[in-house]
Design an enzyme around this catalytic site. Sequence first.
Site, PDB file in Angstrom:
ATOM      1  N   CYS A   1       0.833  -1.201   0.000  1.00  0.00           N
ATOM      2  CA  CYS A   1       0.000   0.000   0.000  1.00  0.00           C
ATOM      3  C   CYS A   1       0.872   1.257   0.000  1.00  0.00           C
ATOM      4  O   CYS A   1       1.517   1.552  -1.001  1.00  0.00           O
ATOM      5  CB  CYS A   1      -0.979  -0.027   1.162  1.00  0.00           C
TER       6      CYS A   1
ATOM      7  N   GLU B   1      -1.114  -8.722   4.535  1.00  0.00           N
ATOM      8  CA  GLU B   1      -0.887  -9.150   5.926  1.00  0.00           C
ATOM      9  C   GLU B   1      -2.181  -9.590   6.609  1.00  0.00           C
ATOM     10  O   GLU B   1      -2.139 -10.328   7.602  1.00  0.00           O
ATOM     11  CB  GLU B   1      -0.205  -8.021   6.724  1.00  0.00           C
TER      12      GLU B   1
ATOM     13  N   HIS C   1      -3.551  -5.190   1.057  1.00  0.00           N
ATOM     14  CA  HIS C   1      -2.935  -5.499   2.365  1.00  0.00           C
ATOM     15  C   HIS C   1      -2.899  -7.013   2.599  1.00  0.00           C
ATOM     16  O   HIS C   1      -3.763  -7.566   3.272  1.00  0.00           O
ATOM     17  CB  HIS C   1      -3.704  -4.797   3.488  1.00  0.00           C
TER      18      HIS C   1
END
Length: 613
Positions: A126, A258, A256
Amino acid sequence: MNSFRLNDHLEQIYQTFPEAGHQPIIGITANYSKGDACLRDKYYQQVVDAGGTPVIIPPVADKAAIVNTLDHIDGLLLTGGGDINPLWTGEEPSPQLHNINATRDLPELLITRLAYNRQIPILGICRGMQTLAVALDGKVSQDIATEWKSKVDTINDDKRRNGKKDKDKDTESAPVALIKHSQDGDRDLLSHSVHIMADTMLHDIYGTDNIFVNSFHHQAVANPGQRFHVTATSPDGVVEAMESSEYKPILGVQWHPEWLGAEGLKLFEWLVHQANNFYVAKKLHSRILTLDTHCDTPMFFPQGIHFEQRDPRILVDLHKMTDGRQDATIMAAYLPQPKMGETFSSKVAFDVKTPKEYADTIFDKIEDIVKNNRHYLSIARSPAELYEDKRKGRKSIMFAIENALALNHDIANLKHFAQRGVVYITLCHNGDNDICDSAKGSETHHGVSKFGQQVIKEMNRLGIMVDLSHAAESSFFDALEISETPIVCSHSNCKALCDVPRNLSDEQLRRLAKKGGVAHITLYGGFLRKEGEASILDAIAHLEHAISIMGIEHVGLGTDFDGDGGVRGMADASEVINFTLHLLRRKFNERDIQKIWGGNWLRVMAQVQNMRK
């Protein structure tokens, strides 16, 4: 383990630690909020799950702290967060600009650029992808909703004007519509699709053309710049991923990962794998000697270059050699061949009368540079001195002459240059001289001249290597017969892959190997391929072809940096370690890489110097 007994946990470590292998160290940039350096646990947990060791990097712009951090990490993870100030790209802020995080901007831009210089693998997420773009000459859209709308409108207008209508249904192709790029739902919610381009690192990671991702951003990369190319887009054309266009392990994604569990883990596993490769390459370079056998950097000395700094005017300097983990280079005093009616002094920058004076002036300049940087640089004249410099942590420079015009048609000058420490002489350049015919000459001697025969024999006697790069085939085969020692080609490629006069035929390669000599691949694009832009992959292809003809004991690398050498993926000395990374990917072992990076050349040099009389 749910036990609250510390010894239970210690016992697990004691049982496994002796067998634990190296876990690549991944530096993770921290967010900054209200005086706190902070980080979502998902980032470092995904790094751990991928097999890495996470280290959090606070937003500190101290140069020494950044450099020392980079010395200890194997990979870099640029995390998400607030917007980047558009002033860093020379743009004024848009009214739609959201909250910037000024505390993060400079530290992350610095660490990104310096990590890039050192070839450290990078994953940007990002904001992290936008940091990659801004740090490396790309552009960012300050607000997707306003800036991308005009692009979408243009696309739809073009579709209406140029789109072909179905003859039966008389319908146009569906228009593109903007989508929401900052979802309101949970962070692990998949909110839109992403199309991944074929033949990209990202496609290799996911193995598919389309995936679904989450989305929390309103800035996006507008132009990735020359160092990157777009590898994924959303349905409305917003850039969702980019990767290095220079064959380096650098990747950015807009979503994202994660938060996306096993699917997101794939990107972290990619980073950890690339970081491990980089760790292996660094360790390898600490053990072996890395020697580039030809650079023309001294041509730039009249411009007042700063070899001790990262000077943008040259491709080889102390900073770049350090970043690329390169130990040594052979600097050539290049002498241009005058054409009929030209004088030599009219073709060079220094105020000298003869070619010999010019070569001596170049060597004087190198000695001055070494003297001013004696703690970091040394002049080496033999393999033993190269290895001694590496042991003491110094970079080495060796002397060479490119074009025996420097002799002034006086064979006694060979002894002079031998005493100055010249380790090889390239017999000619792009034009016939009094020694031999050039690959770009006019067959003045039909090979090596009578004076050239004397020169080669005297070079043998003095322990100076005979270099046949630039020589015509007739000169090449004559020299093979005349020389009592193996000859070398310090910067020549394979004619079978790129048919130009300067390259070596397979028969030349075979005869060179039979004599015990070496041929070193060079990075001049026109000798790597006849059409299109050459890259590090072309250099690897020439190397592998030479190995297939000669064997691994007769090859190496002579970049020709600052003599028009340098290709995408290996553009200067800072990218030397990138060559090693590509060799490792092709399963070359340490012994073979050591031979390529100078071991073969030094074997010949020792043989030639041991025959001095």
